[in-house]
Design a protein around this motif. Structure first.
Motif, PDB file in Angstrom:
ATOM      1  N   GLU B  30       0.814  -1.218   0.000  1.00 56.57           N
ATOM      2  CA  GLU B  30       0.000   0.000   0.000  1.00 56.57           C
ATOM      3  C   GLU B  30       0.846   1.267   0.000  1.00 56.57           C
ATOM      4  O   GLU B  30       0.356   2.342  -0.337  1.00 56.57           O
ATOM      5  N   GLU B  55       0.279  -3.063  -7.084  1.00 57.13           N
ATOM      6  CA  GLU B  55      -1.119  -2.642  -6.938  1.00 57.13           C
ATOM      7  C   GLU B  55      -2.032  -3.871  -6.785  1.00 57.13           C
ATOM      8  O   GLU B  55      -2.884  -3.923  -5.907  1.00 57.13           O
ATOM      9  N   SER B  58      -1.570  -5.299  -3.400  1.00 55.05           N
ATOM     10  CA  SER B  58      -2.215  -4.517  -2.336  1.00 55.05           C
ATOM     11  C   SER B  58      -3.726  -4.769  -2.320  1.00 55.05           C
ATOM     12  O   SER B  58      -4.369  -4.632  -1.294  1.00 55.05           O
ATOM     13  N   GLN B  59      -4.269  -5.156  -3.481  1.00 60.03           N
ATOM     14  CA  GLN B  59      -5.704  -5.496  -3.539  1.00 60.03           C
ATOM     15  C   GLN B  59      -5.955  -6.939  -3.094  1.00 60.03           C
ATOM     16  O   GLN B  59      -7.089  -7.408  -3.118  1.00 60.03           O
ATOM     17  N   ASN B  61      -5.034  -9.494  -4.678  1.00 56.09           N
ATOM     18  CA  ASN B  61      -5.243 -10.350  -5.853  1.00 56.09           C
ATOM     19  C   ASN B  61      -3.911 -11.009  -6.248  1.00 56.09           C
ATOM     20  O   ASN B  61      -3.241 -10.592  -7.185  1.00 56.09           O
TER      21      ASN B  61
END
Lengths: 279, 460
Positions: B30, B55, B58-59, B61
């Motif tokens: 993050e 990114e 951080s999600q 996924n």
């Protein structure tokens, strides 16, 4: 994995294994060797290609069992396999194209001399072989060398052939004259003695060195030898060198590096801890 | 990152870094500012789309993050461990202007390790078979990267390895405590699943010559490394107890000499080991010596800490593990006893002068400063040269004055269809630079294979 197709006991501690390695059999040249790695956890050891059968796709490895690694190798039987064989490695022998060569083999070194004599014979060079062992049962490759020229056998105890060292017979052969080049392979003291004979006579002498090796491709530098005041790698610059330039003291000394470890491994082996012994 | 305690780990060969816990990895991800013009990517030799994979991470996924990372980097679990991130991606990170940069290396490792545990979800997408055959010489980081890329393009790839195990320097050079061999095996297995054939015990230049390979294959990538150790060329260097770092590390890593006598290959352990050099290989050797039980293990380096080419983390770890550093010191002779066993290093003190061609201050010997460092094993880690076995079988292949293969900006050598990369081109460099070369060459090879007539049909 390269399969073993034949096995023969050549002397009390020398064994011949014929192993399937078609590519190596096809392209090997006199003087070249392979790196043999018996199994996971085993050492990588360099062994000269003593002979090859292109049609059968096999090479002959002649092994003197002195330590744990070589004992385990010669304990393999036909039908079993060696995990890894890489080669052919090293530079081919510098062969003369005409004239007469003296090939001197001491003990297991006789097996290393054999492909050299083969190469010379193929080129029409006259081959005189002088080979030796402690006693009759220690003499190897007499018949094979006999097919390539005259063979003089010496034994330390006089039980067969001439009583004495190969150097005694070599001295006579050299003084008779007509020798254009000498190839000598055997224990370090033997090669040194031969070189001491030929140097004052100015007869070119090729010796094959057997220092400790790991990879055999120039990567580790463990096989450093002194030749003509320079440090060279036996695996990529040799294994054969001009004997008159070789620092035999350095070779002897470096060969003793792992003596303590070898004894420890052997003692363990005798205690039945070694893998092969457990079978 | 959690680590094994220094005084525990310097007596074992288990991995030092233990990886980030999930919570920490997500928090760290993050911190990425997702810059519009990401400088970190330009710092990466293989051009990983760093903000994108971070990114996705951080999600939460992981599957997509892994897919994204693997698209650019075939060996993330390896590079996440051995890349010098602090001089590549992390030095470019905007976060680093104020405080710490995003820990890109640790995050890469996190995702790389996730891939290892979820290999079934990450099968390589292969293009339709092209009918072209490609040979890769060497199964180190450059060769494996090129092999993976070429297989994805649909080519029939065979990798030749001289040793009995694939992985090159990842297996014989980098120690288990920095890169577990299991990871290399998994990466190799992934390539094999994608159809890459790996042939060990085959020394190109001996078992087959380069011209012979050219008859069999439509294109070749040479990545056989810089496999010839350089020695110091000082008196006493052939005493018993002097190793090249290549030999020392090969004995311990590839041949498992640390397990002697359970493994058959021995290594001289020594009580006091002096490693000469300041690169990663020197750190690996000195830290290995400590783990083999040496009372003291020291680095002898002719410049200062600042000039050492080793990764910052390796130097830091070496410090923590009790490795001593002798800076501004250069050996002039190896000393031995009457039985020719090493007893010490005779050295001179150095001072730094004007910068040399490499941009680093040139060390100059201080006259009369000779002194002796007692030791019983010396490991020489001052670099490697190009191995001549392959190049000697192909006189047409253009080399530079050091014997390294000359390539154009696409990685192609003077021979059409023959490409090269990694240390055989650069001289001793890093894993990631070799991988960058492999990736770039694979792209150029694919273009070459799709445009050029079949070399094989020409030569019959």
């Amino acid at each position: 994995m390269p399969d073993i197709v034949a096995k023969a006991q050549l002397s009390p501690n020398v064994t011949r294994l014929d192993v399937v390695a078609p590519r190596i059999a096809q392209i090997r040249q006199p003087g070249q060797f392979v790196i043999v790695h018996r199994a996971d956890g085993a050492e990588r050891i360099p062994l000269t290609i003593a002979d090859a059968d292109v049609r059968a796709g096999t090479i002959a490895l002649v092994i003197q069992s002195v330590g744990k690694s070589t004992q385990e190798l010669v304990a393999l039987e036909p039908g079993e396999a060696i995990a890894d064989i890489a080669g052919p490695l090293g530079n081919p022998t510098e062969l003369i194209v005409s004239g007469r060569a003296l090939c001197i083999g001491g003990g297991v070194g006789t097996a290393v001399v054999h492909p050299i004599a083969q190469g010379l014979h193929r080129r029409g060079v006259g081959v005189l072989s002088i080979i030796g062992g402690r006693s009759k049962e220690w003499v190897i490759f007499e018949a094979e060398l006999g097919r390539l020229g005259e063979v003089n056998v010496c034994t330390d105890d006089g039980s067969y052939g001439r009583h004495g060292f190969v150097t005694d017979a070599a001295k006579d052969a050299l003084s008779a004259g007509g020798i254009d080049i000498v190839y000598a392979v055997g224990p370090v003291p033997m090669m040194r003695a031969v070189v001491n004979l030929t140097k004052p006579l100015g007869v070119r002498t090729i010796v094959s060195l057997n220092p400790v090796m790991v990879d055999g491709t120039g990567m580790c530098g463990g096989c450093r030898v002194g030749v003509g005041g320079q440090t060279l790698f036996a695996c990529v610059d040799g294994p054969e060198f001009d004997g008159h330039q070789v620092d035999f003291d350095l070779l002897m000394d470096r060969l003793s590096t792992y003596r303590e470890f070898e004894q420890q491994a052997l003692a363990r082996c005798k205690d039945g801890i070694c893998k092969i012994g457990l079978k | 990152m959690t680590e094994q305690e220094p005084l525990v780990r310097n007596a074992n060969f288990e991995e030092v870094n233990l990886g980030l816990p999930e919570k920490v990895a997500l928090l760290e991800a993050e911190r990425c500012l997702l810059c519009k013009d990401p400088k970190c990517i330009t710092g990466c030799p293989v051009g990983v789309n760093i903000p994108r994979f971070i990114e996705l991470l951080s999600q939460g996924n992981l599957s997509e993050a892994a897919h994204c990372l693997l698209n650019d980097n075939a060996l993330p679990a390896v590079t996440g461990r051995v890349c010098p991130q602090e001089t590549q991606c992390e030095i470019e990170c905007i976060r680093g202007n104020k405080g710490l940069p995003v820990a890109i290396g640790y995050l890469e490792r996190y995702v790389g390790d996730w891939v290892r545990g979820h290999s079934s979800q990450q099968t390589l997408q292969l293009a339709a078979p092209s009918g072209r055959k490609v040979a890769v010489v060497g199964s180190g980081p450059g060769g494996l990267t090129a092999a993976g890329q070429l297989a994805r393009c649909g080519h029939d790839v065979t990798v030749y390895e001289a040793l009995h195990k694939p992985g090159g320097v990842l297996v014989y050079g980098i120690p288990e405590f920095r890169l577990p061999k299991k990871i290399v095996q998994e990466e190799v297995a992934r390539l094999q699943q994608a159809g890459v054939k790996i042939v060990c015990n085959t020394v190109i230049g001996r078992t087959y010559t380069l011209p012979e390979l050219r008859e069999q294959f439509d294109a070749i990538f040479i990545a056989n490394g810089a496999g010839l150790p350089v020695f110091m060329n000082v008196p006493g260097e052939n005493f018993k107890g002097v190793y090249s770092a290549n030999e020392y590390l090969t004995r311990v890593n590839l041949m498992a000499a640390y397990q002697f006598p359970r493994a058959d290959t021995p290594v001289l352990k020594g009580q006091c080991i002096a490693t000469v050099g300041g690169g990663n290989v020197a750190m690996d050797s000195a830290r290995t010596a400590k783990r083999l039980g040496a009372e003291s293990s020291m680095i002898v380096y002719r410049r200062t800490r600042k000039e050492m080419p080793a990764r910052a983390e390796e130097v830091h770890h070496a410090d923590e593990e009790g490795i001593q550093f002798e800076f501004l010191v250069a050996p002039v002779e190896v000393l031995g006893n009457e039985k020719k066993w090493v007893t010490g290093l005779k050295c001179v003190r150095m001072q730094l002068g004007e910068p040399d061609a490499s941009g680093r201050a040139r060390p100059i010997a201080i006259p009369g400063s000779e002194f002796v460092l007692p030791c019983d094993v010396v490991v020489v880690a001052v670099g490697t040269r190009a191995n001549p076995l392959l190049t000697a079988t192909c006189p047409d292949l253009k080399l530079n004055k050091w014997g390294n293969i000359v390539v154009d900006d696409q990685g192609m050598t003077s021979l059409p269809g023959v490409f090269a990369g990694g240390d055989i081109v650069r001289g001793a460099a890093t894993v990631i630079l070799a991988m960058g070369d492999g990736k770039r060459a694979a792209k150029a090879m694919d273009a070459y294979l799709r445009s050029a007539p079949l070399a094989r049909s020409r030569t019959g």
